[in-house]
Write an enzyme that holds these catalytic residues in place. Structure first.
Site, mmCIF file in Angstrom:
data_model
loop_
_atom_site.group_PDB
_atom_site.id
_atom_site.type_symbol
_atom_site.label_atom_id
_atom_site.label_comp_id
_atom_site.label_asym_id
_atom_site.label_seq_id
_atom_site.Cartn_x
_atom_site.Cartn_y
_atom_site.Cartn_z
ATOM 1 N N LYS A 16 15.901 -35.259 -59.761
ATOM 2 C CA LYS A 16 17.243 -35.844 -59.678
ATOM 3 C C LYS A 16 17.726 -35.662 -58.253
ATOM 4 O O LYS A 16 17.915 -34.546 -57.787
ATOM 5 C CB LYS A 16 18.224 -35.160 -60.636
ATOM 6 C CG LYS A 16 19.557 -35.906 -60.648
ATOM 7 C CD LYS A 16 20.709 -35.103 -61.164
ATOM 8 C CE LYS A 16 21.676 -34.619 -60.127
ATOM 9 N NZ LYS A 16 22.110 -35.553 -59.094
ATOM 10 N N CYS A 72 21.222 -24.313 -45.362
ATOM 11 C CA CYS A 72 21.501 -23.161 -46.223
ATOM 12 C C CYS A 72 21.278 -21.853 -45.483
ATOM 13 O O CYS A 72 21.905 -20.853 -45.791
ATOM 14 C CB CYS A 72 20.647 -23.227 -47.479
ATOM 15 S SG CYS A 72 18.918 -23.371 -47.103
ATOM 16 N N GLU A 81 30.751 -19.749 -47.291
ATOM 17 C CA GLU A 81 29.790 -20.726 -46.775
ATOM 18 C C GLU A 81 30.547 -22.022 -46.484
ATOM 19 O O GLU A 81 31.187 -22.577 -47.373
ATOM 20 C CB GLU A 81 28.685 -21.019 -47.804
ATOM 21 C CG GLU A 81 27.667 -21.993 -47.232
ATOM 22 C CD GLU A 81 26.605 -22.448 -48.232
ATOM 23 O OE1 GLU A 81 26.973 -22.794 -49.363
ATOM 24 O OE2 GLU A 81 25.431 -22.470 -47.860
ATOM 25 N N ASN A 140 21.043 -32.186 -48.461
ATOM 26 C CA ASN A 140 20.455 -31.860 -47.155
ATOM 27 C C ASN A 140 18.981 -31.503 -47.313
ATOM 28 O O ASN A 140 18.599 -30.829 -48.259
ATOM 29 C CB ASN A 140 21.218 -30.709 -46.489
ATOM 30 C CG ASN A 140 20.946 -29.380 -47.158
ATOM 31 O OD1 ASN A 140 20.961 -29.301 -48.371
ATOM 32 N ND2 ASN A 140 20.697 -28.371 -46.397
ATOM 33 N N GLY A 164 24.497 -25.413 -54.687
ATOM 34 C CA GLY A 164 25.521 -24.373 -54.557
ATOM 35 C C GLY A 164 25.588 -23.464 -55.780
ATOM 36 O O GLY A 164 25.138 -23.833 -56.870
ATOM 37 N N GLU A 218 17.713 -21.762 -55.736
ATOM 38 C CA GLU A 218 17.821 -21.619 -54.272
ATOM 39 C C GLU A 218 19.244 -22.010 -53.928
ATOM 40 O O GLU A 218 19.566 -23.206 -53.926
ATOM 41 C CB GLU A 218 16.843 -22.565 -53.569
ATOM 42 C CG GLU A 218 15.385 -22.255 -53.782
ATOM 43 C CD GLU A 218 14.956 -20.983 -53.074
ATOM 44 O OE1 GLU A 218 15.679 -20.507 -52.183
ATOM 45 O OE2 GLU A 218 13.909 -20.454 -53.456
HETATM 46 P P1 NAD Z 1 25.534 -29.076 -55.156
HETATM 47 O O1 NAD Z 1 25.330 -27.792 -55.881
HETATM 48 O O2 NAD Z 1 26.882 -29.688 -55.188
HETATM 49 O O3 NAD Z 1 24.533 -30.196 -55.721
HETATM 50 C C1 NAD Z 1 23.151 -29.967 -55.807
HETATM 51 C C2 NAD Z 1 22.556 -30.871 -56.891
HETATM 52 O O4 NAD Z 1 23.006 -30.424 -58.165
HETATM 53 C C3 NAD Z 1 22.968 -32.347 -56.789
HETATM 54 O O5 NAD Z 1 21.815 -33.147 -57.053
HETATM 55 C C4 NAD Z 1 24.007 -32.485 -57.893
HETATM 56 O O6 NAD Z 1 24.133 -33.788 -58.410
HETATM 57 C C5 NAD Z 1 23.451 -31.547 -58.939
HETATM 58 N N1 NAD Z 1 24.435 -31.126 -59.945
HETATM 59 C C6 NAD Z 1 25.776 -31.034 -59.802
HETATM 60 N N2 NAD Z 1 26.337 -30.601 -60.961
HETATM 61 C C7 NAD Z 1 25.332 -30.441 -61.859
HETATM 62 C C8 NAD Z 1 25.253 -30.036 -63.236
HETATM 63 N N3 NAD Z 1 26.345 -29.713 -63.930
HETATM 64 N N4 NAD Z 1 24.038 -29.973 -63.816
HETATM 65 C C9 NAD Z 1 22.933 -30.284 -63.132
HETATM 66 N N5 NAD Z 1 22.922 -30.698 -61.843
HETATM 67 C C10 NAD Z 1 24.117 -30.772 -61.203
HETATM 68 O O7 NAD Z 1 25.042 -28.831 -53.657
HETATM 69 P P2 NAD Z 1 25.201 -29.780 -52.381
HETATM 70 O O8 NAD Z 1 26.632 -29.787 -51.942
HETATM 71 O O9 NAD Z 1 24.497 -31.068 -52.578
HETATM 72 O O10 NAD Z 1 24.333 -28.933 -51.320
HETATM 73 C C11 NAD Z 1 24.853 -27.876 -50.596
HETATM 74 C C12 NAD Z 1 24.501 -26.537 -51.215
HETATM 75 O O11 NAD Z 1 23.086 -26.408 -51.371
HETATM 76 C C13 NAD Z 1 24.913 -25.397 -50.287
HETATM 77 O O12 NAD Z 1 25.471 -24.337 -51.022
HETATM 78 C C14 NAD Z 1 23.598 -24.979 -49.666
HETATM 79 O O13 NAD Z 1 23.575 -23.676 -49.134
HETATM 80 C C15 NAD Z 1 22.654 -25.157 -50.811
HETATM 81 N N6 NAD Z 1 21.267 -25.232 -50.309
HETATM 82 C C16 NAD Z 1 20.423 -24.183 -50.567
HETATM 83 C C17 NAD Z 1 19.125 -24.203 -50.069
HETATM 84 C C18 NAD Z 1 18.156 -23.064 -50.344
HETATM 85 O O14 NAD Z 1 16.963 -23.307 -50.271
HETATM 86 N N7 NAD Z 1 18.602 -21.868 -50.651
HETATM 87 C C19 NAD Z 1 18.702 -25.301 -49.325
HETATM 88 C C20 NAD Z 1 19.579 -26.339 -49.085
HETATM 89 C C21 NAD Z 1 20.868 -26.296 -49.598
#
Ligand code: NAD
Length: 493
Positions: free
Chosen positions: A177, A286, A385, A154, A231, A252
């Site tokens: 990435k 988020c 969440e 997102n 996350g 974040e």
């Molecule tokens: P996610 O944590 O599943 O994935 C985020 C990224 O991490 C992806 O690019 C994914 O491929 C990568 N990833 C997954 N496993 C990994 C690993 N083992 N090593 C390295 N990289 C890895 O999150 P999502 O479902 O894409 O997004 C939703 C989450 O993001 C929600 O929790 C949301 O609140 C959070 N978010 C936070 C903010 C903020 O600024 N605080 C902003 C937007 C979204």
């Protein structure tokens, strides 16, 4: 069947497939159909991208005059403005986010590049008051090296800008990435990066899954800093991976942001702010304000008005100009939402509107605006969440009580307060353990406003003036200022 759009990765200024030639498809959440195909990076691709970034870091990029780097940042901003419509369309197809939002955001994100272009030559060092004769010492801020920027699906353009702009301004090189759930926008963005003529390898964009791609990137020995948005569970993996390369990490993460409406609030304004906070972007933000506390005196009246407003929200294709809520971005998320609602209802939660998929859901991942009254905030929809359009509503009596309730959650990203009493607004804001508090407004961002959370919402702020320093390290340089030889070389002075 329509032909799928094909993307390649951007490594060292070239467009490449993955070494293994493996690919994966990305789905359009509006109709649940694949529409594009992207390379799936493995360890070898990650290694190639990181080495390209390291080579660029060893080259001219960090040595350029800061203002020269600033020119590239401005060029990125201009490209974003010129191509906002295309970027908006691609992001909407890939994520289901409203085009009217993605298009506007692509334009606005350009401001972040302008902001950090302006800051590129404003970071100063210090002269240290050293306690030794014939010695002067100074500090300077030096770039860190190769930065791994990992973004969720997102708001990828925004979450990339808050990392990439300060990183480039300070002379670092970057491997981005993108999310496996919506990678296309980042490749369109990489095409714009290429057009600016930025030196090869300074910005690289790869696509792949958490494993092996994300893992290989975050544990690569040439990576010096990981800037992650996603996350909390993924964050834990990343911290473990960073034990391999001892890189710096900024996080974040998610949120379960509380909003309090006091009885003196401007009700129409509060209803609009709450609607924006939880139903904007279909709740997939988020900072979504997903826990609502309403003061007893106005509880019934306010909730009724809010439900009336939610029921009027227009659901439809995210490309239509009058749509107010599009689909959820992926099926897994939809299932999580439904599961949490079911348990909450089983435990006494009362659905005031929405709560289950409607006719739109046959093809795409649509879910209606949902409001659930909860006896307490330990019910699943009020505690977890959900990343969806689900608002849990609770009552409160006093200021003291609502502060306690707002703080009683593992996250600490955002929060909201609606009251005409600004002294109370400030008092409650000071008492809330969250990185961001909105008073009588919600869901705002700006390049000059630091963004980020505390507690399980992570650490490190993005955007704002200080964030530029997070992409540097302090270096101390000592000068001996006498022409006489130094004395005893065997004792430390
Ligand atoms: P996610 O944590 O599943 O994935 C985020 C990224 O991490 C992806 O690019 C994914 O491929 C990568 N990833 C997954 N496993 C990994 C690993 N083992 N090593 C390295 N990289 C890895 O999150 P999502 O479902 O894409 O997004 C939703 C989450 O993001 C929600 O929790 C949301 O609140 C959070 N978010 C936070 C903010 C903020 O600024 N605080 C902003 C937007 C979204």
């Amino acid at each position: 069947m329509t032909k799928l759009k094909e993307y390649k990765m951007f490594i060292n200024g070239e467009w490449v497939d993955s070494e293994s030639k493996k690919t994966f498809k990305t789905l359009n959440p509006e109709n649940n159909e694949p529409w594009a195909i992207v390379p799936e990076a493995n360890n070898k691709d990650v290694d190639k991208a990181v080495k390209a970034a390291q080579k660029a870091f060893d080259g001219e990029w960090p040595k350029l005059l800061p203002r020269e780097r600033g020119k590239y940042l401005r060029a990125i901003g201009n490209q974003l403005r010129e191509n906002a419509e295309l970027l908006g369309k691609i992001e909407t197809i890939d994520t289901g986010k409203l085009f009217r939002e993605t298009n506007k955001q692509a334009n606005y994100i350009a401001e972040y590049y302008d902001y950090y272009a302006g800051l590129a030559d404003k970071v100063e060092g210090t002269v240290l008051p050293i306690d030794k004769p014939n010695i002067q010492a100074i500090t300077t801020r030096i770039p860190i090296g190769v930065i791994a920027a990992i973004v969720p699906w997102n708001s990828q353009m925004f979450l990339t800008a808050t990392k990439l702009a300060p990183a480039l301004a300070m002379g670092n090189t970057v491997v981005i990435k993108c999310s496996e759930l919506a990678p296309a926008t980042m490749f369109e963005f990489a095409k714009l990066i290429e057009k600016t003529g930025i030196p090869k390898g300074v910005v690289n964009v790869i696509s792949g899954f958490g494993e092996p791609c994300g893992k290989a990137l975050t544990s690569h020995d040439l990576v010096e800093k990981i800037a992650f948005t996603g996350g909390p569970e993924t964050a834990r993996h990343i911290i473990r991976n960073s034990a391999e390369n001892l890189s710096e990490v900024s996080l974040e993460l998610g949120g379960k942001s509380p909003v309090a409406v006091f009885s003196d609030a401007h009700q129409e304004n509060a209803i609009n702010g709450i609607t924006a906070g939880i139903f904007g972007a279909t709740g997939q933000s988020c900072i979504a304000g997903s826990r609502l506390y309403i003061q007893n005196e106005i509880y019934d009246e306010f909730l009724e008005k809010l439900v009336k407003k939610a029921k009027k929200i227009k659901i439809g294709s995210p490309m239509n100009a009058d749509t107010e809520m599009g689909p959820i971005s992926n099926f897994k998320q939809l299932e999580t939402i439904e599961k949490n609602i079911k348990i909450t209802v089983d435990q006494g939660g009362k659905i005031k509107c929405g709560g289950k998929r409607d006719s739109f859901s046959n093809k795409g991942y649509y879910f209606p605006p949902t409001i659930i009254e909860c006896e307490n905030h330990n019910l699943p929809t009020a505690e977890n969440e959900l990343f969806g359009p689900v608002l849990s509503v609770m009552r409160f009596e006093s200021e003291e009580e609502v502060i306690k309730k707002m703080n009683d959650n593992k996250y600490g990203l955002s929060s909201g307060i609606y009251t005409k009493d600004l002294a109370r607004g400030l008092r409650v804001s000071n008492a809330i353990r969250a990185g961001i508090t909105f008073v009588n407004t919600y869901r705002l961002i700006s390049p000059s406003a630091p963004f980020g959370g505390i507690k399980d919402s992570g650490y490190g702020k993005e955007a704002g003036i200080d964030s530029i320093k997070d992409y540097t390290r302090v270096k101390t340089t000592w000068f001996y200022t006498s022409d006489e030889p130094t004395l005893d070389p065997f004792s430390m002075r």
